[in-house]
Design a protein around this motif. Structure first.
Motif, short mmCIF file in Angstrom:
data_model
loop_
_atom_site.label_atom_id
_atom_site.label_comp_id
_atom_site.label_asym_id
_atom_site.label_seq_id
_atom_site.Cartn_x
_atom_site.Cartn_y
_atom_site.Cartn_z
N THR A 91 0.83 -1.20 0.00
CA THR A 91 0.00 0.00 0.00
C THR A 91 0.86 1.26 0.00
O THR A 91 0.64 2.18 -0.79
N THR A 92 1.86 1.29 0.86
CA THR A 92 2.76 2.44 0.93
C THR A 92 3.49 2.64 -0.40
O THR A 92 3.59 3.76 -0.91
N TRP A 93 3.96 1.55 -0.97
CA TRP A 93 4.67 1.62 -2.25
C TRP A 93 3.73 2.13 -3.36
O TRP A 93 4.11 2.99 -4.15
N LEU A 94 2.50 1.64 -3.38
CA LEU A 94 1.53 2.08 -4.38
C LEU A 94 1.18 3.56 -4.21
O LEU A 94 1.03 4.28 -5.20
N ILE A 95 1.05 4.01 -2.98
CA ILE A 95 0.77 5.44 -2.74
C ILE A 95 1.88 6.28 -3.36
O ILE A 95 1.61 7.28 -4.03
N ALA A 109 1.31 12.13 0.78
CA ALA A 109 0.37 12.43 1.87
C ALA A 109 -1.00 12.85 1.34
O ALA A 109 -2.00 12.77 2.07
N ASP A 110 -1.07 13.29 0.08
CA ASP A 110 -2.33 13.71 -0.52
C ASP A 110 -3.12 12.56 -1.13
O ASP A 110 -4.24 12.77 -1.61
N ILE A 111 -2.56 11.37 -1.13
CA ILE A 111 -3.19 10.21 -1.76
C ILE A 111 -3.88 9.36 -0.70
O ILE A 111 -3.24 8.87 0.23
N ASP A 112 -5.17 9.19 -0.85
CA ASP A 112 -5.97 8.36 0.06
C ASP A 112 -6.11 6.97 -0.58
O ASP A 112 -6.69 6.85 -1.66
N PRO A 113 -5.60 5.93 0.08
CA PRO A 113 -5.66 4.60 -0.52
C PRO A 113 -7.06 4.01 -0.66
O PRO A 113 -7.24 2.99 -1.31
N THR A 114 -8.06 4.69 -0.08
CA THR A 114 -9.44 4.19 -0.20
C THR A 114 -10.22 4.88 -1.31
O THR A 114 -11.34 4.47 -1.61
N GLU A 173 -5.95 0.34 -1.96
CA GLU A 173 -6.20 -0.77 -1.03
C GLU A 173 -6.57 -2.04 -1.78
O GLU A 173 -6.10 -3.13 -1.45
N ALA A 174 -7.41 -1.93 -2.78
CA ALA A 174 -7.85 -3.10 -3.54
C ALA A 174 -6.69 -3.69 -4.35
O ALA A 174 -6.55 -4.92 -4.43
N ILE A 175 -5.88 -2.84 -4.94
CA ILE A 175 -4.73 -3.34 -5.71
C ILE A 175 -3.74 -4.02 -4.78
O ILE A 175 -3.20 -5.09 -5.09
N ALA A 176 -3.49 -3.42 -3.62
CA ALA A 176 -2.56 -4.02 -2.65
C ALA A 176 -3.05 -5.39 -2.20
O ALA A 176 -2.26 -6.34 -2.09
N ALA A 177 -4.34 -5.52 -1.97
CA ALA A 177 -4.91 -6.82 -1.59
C ALA A 177 -4.73 -7.84 -2.71
O ALA A 177 -4.40 -9.00 -2.47
#
Length: 88
Positions: free
Chosen positions: A10-14, A26-31, A71-75
């Motif tokens: 998730t952190t890497w994708l952000i 910090a401006d990217i919401d993973p949801t 979040e979905a991609i990380a899962a």
């Protein structure tokens, strides 16, 4: 083989999405839906290639649209990584 941790993915994708859309991580919401940040098919293709390179899995760009949040991609990456189900 070590397992893939969803939080790390998730952190890497952000960070990758922030790079593509020229924003601070910090401006990217993973949801949030990636389209809200201006991600288009070209960015999706690039992101899929980045995931393939980083995690060693085949990832069709359509996965980004089928799993439209970080979040979905990380899962998905966690579930499909070769280490899925393999203990550390």
């Amino acid at each position: 083989m070590s397992t893939v941790d969803r939080a790390t993915v998730t952190t890497w994708l952000i960070e990758r999405v922030a790079f593509y859309v020229e924003r601070e991580p910090a401006d990217i919401d993973p949801t949030k839906h990636l389209a809200m940040y201006g991600m288009d098919s070209l960015y999706a293709l690039g992101l899929a290639g980045d995931v393939e390179d980083e995690y060693g899995i085949d990832l069709d760009a359509a996965v980004v649209w089928d799993h439209p949040t970080i979040e979905a991609i990380a899962a998905y990456v966690e579930k499909t990584h070769p280490s899925a189900g393999v203990p550390d």
